[in-house]
Design a protein around this motif. Structure first.
Motif, PDB file in Angstrom:
ATOM      1  N   SER A   9       0.760  -1.091  -0.329  1.00  0.00           N
ATOM      2  CA  SER A   9       0.120  -0.180  -0.044  1.00  0.00           C
ATOM      3  C   SER A   9       0.743   1.175  -0.015  1.00  0.00           C
ATOM      4  CB  SER A   9      -1.080   0.063   1.192  1.00  0.00           C
ATOM      5  OG  SER A   9      -1.521   1.183   1.382  1.00  0.00           O
ATOM      6  N   GLU A  13       0.511   4.168  -2.745  1.00  0.00           N
ATOM      7  CA  GLU A  13       0.414   5.541  -2.330  1.00  0.00           C
ATOM      8  C   GLU A  13       1.240   6.474  -2.841  1.00  0.00           C
ATOM      9  OE1 GLU A  13      -2.365   6.861  -0.903  1.00  0.00           O
ATOM     10  OE2 GLU A  13      -3.356   4.839  -1.239  1.00  0.00           O
ATOM     11  N   ARG A  16       1.621   6.881  -6.680  1.00  0.00           N
ATOM     12  CA  ARG A  16       0.583   7.520  -7.133  1.00  0.00           C
ATOM     13  C   ARG A  16       0.699   9.068  -6.721  1.00  0.00           C
ATOM     14  NH1 ARG A  16      -4.423   3.627  -6.319  1.00  0.00           N
ATOM     15  NH2 ARG A  16      -3.788   1.957  -7.889  1.00  0.00           N
ATOM     16  N   ASP A  17       0.979   9.333  -5.465  1.00  0.00           N
ATOM     17  CA  ASP A  17       1.175  10.951  -5.066  1.00  0.00           C
ATOM     18  C   ASP A  17       2.103  11.407  -5.588  1.00  0.00           C
ATOM     19  OD1 ASP A  17      -1.302  10.369  -3.393  1.00  0.00           O
ATOM     20  OD2 ASP A  17       0.070  10.144  -1.485  1.00  0.00           O
ATOM     21  N   PRO A 176      -9.004  10.898  -4.071  1.00  0.00           N
ATOM     22  CA  PRO A 176      -8.278   9.645  -3.586  1.00  0.00           C
ATOM     23  C   PRO A 176      -8.949   8.258  -4.206  1.00  0.00           C
ATOM     24  CG  PRO A 176      -8.013  10.913  -1.943  1.00  0.00           C
ATOM     25  CD  PRO A 176      -9.094  11.620  -3.192  1.00  0.00           C
ATOM     26  N   HIS A 323       2.287   2.326   4.613  1.00  0.00           N
ATOM     27  CA  HIS A 323       1.006   2.909   4.651  1.00  0.00           C
ATOM     28  C   HIS A 323       0.050   2.138   5.432  1.00  0.00           C
ATOM     29  CE1 HIS A 323      -3.047   4.276   3.395  1.00  0.00           C
ATOM     30  NE2 HIS A 323      -2.504   5.501   3.597  1.00  0.00           N
ATOM     31  N   ASN A 325      -3.003   0.422   6.020  1.00  0.00           N
ATOM     32  CA  ASN A 325      -4.317   0.604   5.760  1.00  0.00           C
ATOM     33  C   ASN A 325      -5.461  -0.057   6.567  1.00  0.00           C
ATOM     34  OD1 ASN A 325      -7.003   0.376   4.522  1.00  0.00           O
ATOM     35  ND2 ASN A 325      -5.998   0.935   2.423  1.00  0.00           N
TER      36      ASN A 325
END
Length: 363
Positions: A9, A13, A16-17, A176, A323, A325
């Protein structure tokens, strides 16, 4: 298992960010897709901009101007992509031709914050600019050939000879919940349809493309990580399940006389199995609680210190991202508990083979 899910994750994240910050999730550009050319501007506010802003999945729309260039520092030469963006006002505003460069470019050509960066732009005419480096940033694209230098949008517009309302692309950042591959493709299709249907007669036709189409190799790599994590989860669950099977069998062997006594008192196999399963369930839950606490601690340490480093040329990021989750963690816990308890039904079949007459005689 939790660390595997958190790292997977984290990669998703972080990358992608990073890509979203640099290029947006969806781009609106000329039909020829030659957005880095000085001859293909598009309007910064087309007539249907209101329709685009009304899309619920779109969080923001930002104009950008791109131009390919060559950086020369001493004997070092490297091709880069200049990106002009609307920048927030800050101390660097007093510096003319201010740019932010990625750390990879800093290492390649040996340029640091505060240095001047001589740049050449080849087009109809060769243009030269001497930029001032005001910042060095860590970019997730440093491990690729796409080295992006951030400049003020007005500087790149002047370089191209464009007006204030002329840009290369319109970049859209999504909420998101829509930033998975399928969600970005859906929004790109919707944006393209709006641009096609609502454009006025005197407006140039524009097309929309998602970041998945621009960097398919990165998203394929992320999908490969997800597959590896899924394989690890299945393997760990099976290993944990068979460890619990062996543990429960040992427990049954140690209490075989107890099983015989309970059977002689009239207790059936199902009821005896439930007793041992309750005991095993307590052991499983205790182990999961300790494992969760240890995983959260290790993930927290890595998130705060970035102690585990990576080579960005291979992994796109300079450290192992994590991350946590919570829904994914709870899902992993629930799946592992369910599978282990199902596997524990196997040793419970041993109870049916216990003969109370022999076990009582053995006592």
């Amino acid at each position: 298992m939790i660390i595997s899910v958190s790292v997977s994750s984290g990669f998703r994240e972080e990358i992608r960010d990073g890509i979203s910050d640099l290029t947006g999730d969806v781009q609106l550009m000329p039909v020829d897709m030659n957005y880095i050319s000085e001859t293909s501007p598009i309007p910064s506010r087309p007539s249907y901009i209101g329709d685009l802003e009304a899309i619920e999945q779109v969080r923001s729309i930002s104009p950008a101007v791109y131009r390919a260039g060559i950086v020369k520092v001493g004997e070092n030469i490297h091709g880069v992509l200049f990106k002009g963006v609307e920048r927030e006002k800050g101390p660097s505003d007093t510096v003319k031709l201010a740019v932010s460069i990625p750390s990879r470019l800093s290492e390649l050509v040996g340029i640091r914050k505060g240095d001047r960066m001589l740049s050449y732009f080849v087009g109809k005419n060769v243009k030269v600019r001497n930029f001032n480096v005001t910042d060095v940033y860590e970019g997730v694209m440093d491990g690729t050939d796409n080295i992006i230098v951030l400049a003020d949008i007005a500087d790149i517009q002047r370089l191209n000879g464009w007006e204030e309302d002329e840009v290369s692309t319109l970049e859209m950042k999504l909420v998101p919940s829509s930033r998975d591959a399928a969600g970005m493709r859906r929004v790109a299709d919707l944006v393209g349809s709006i641009a096609m249907e609502n454009a006025e007669d005197d407006e140039e036709t524009l097309i929309a493309t998602s970041v998945v189409s621009r960097y398919p190799q990165i998203f394929d790599w992320l999908n490969l990580i997800d597959f590896n994590v899924l394989f690890i989860l299945v393997l760990m669950t099976i290993v944990a399940g068979f460890n619990m099977i062996s543990g429960l069998l040992i427990m049954l062997f140690r209490h075989i006389s107890t099983i015989g006594t309970l059977k002689s008192l009239g207790m059936n196999d199902r009821s005896i199995g439930k007793v041992f399963l309750r005991v095993a369930s307590g052991i499983v839950l205790k182990g999961m609680l300790i494992g969760n606490a240890a995983a959260f601690l290790l993930c927290g340490i890595q998130n705060w210190t970035h102690i585990l480093k990576l080579n960005p040329e291979n992994y796109f990021v300079p450290f192992v991202p994590v991350h946590v989750n919570i829904p994914s963690v709870l899902a992993a816990d629930a799946a592992a508990y369910a599978v282990i308890m199902l596997l524990l039904l196997i040793p419970c079949l041993f109870i049916a083979r216990v003969d109370p007459a022999q076990t009582v005689r053995a006592q």
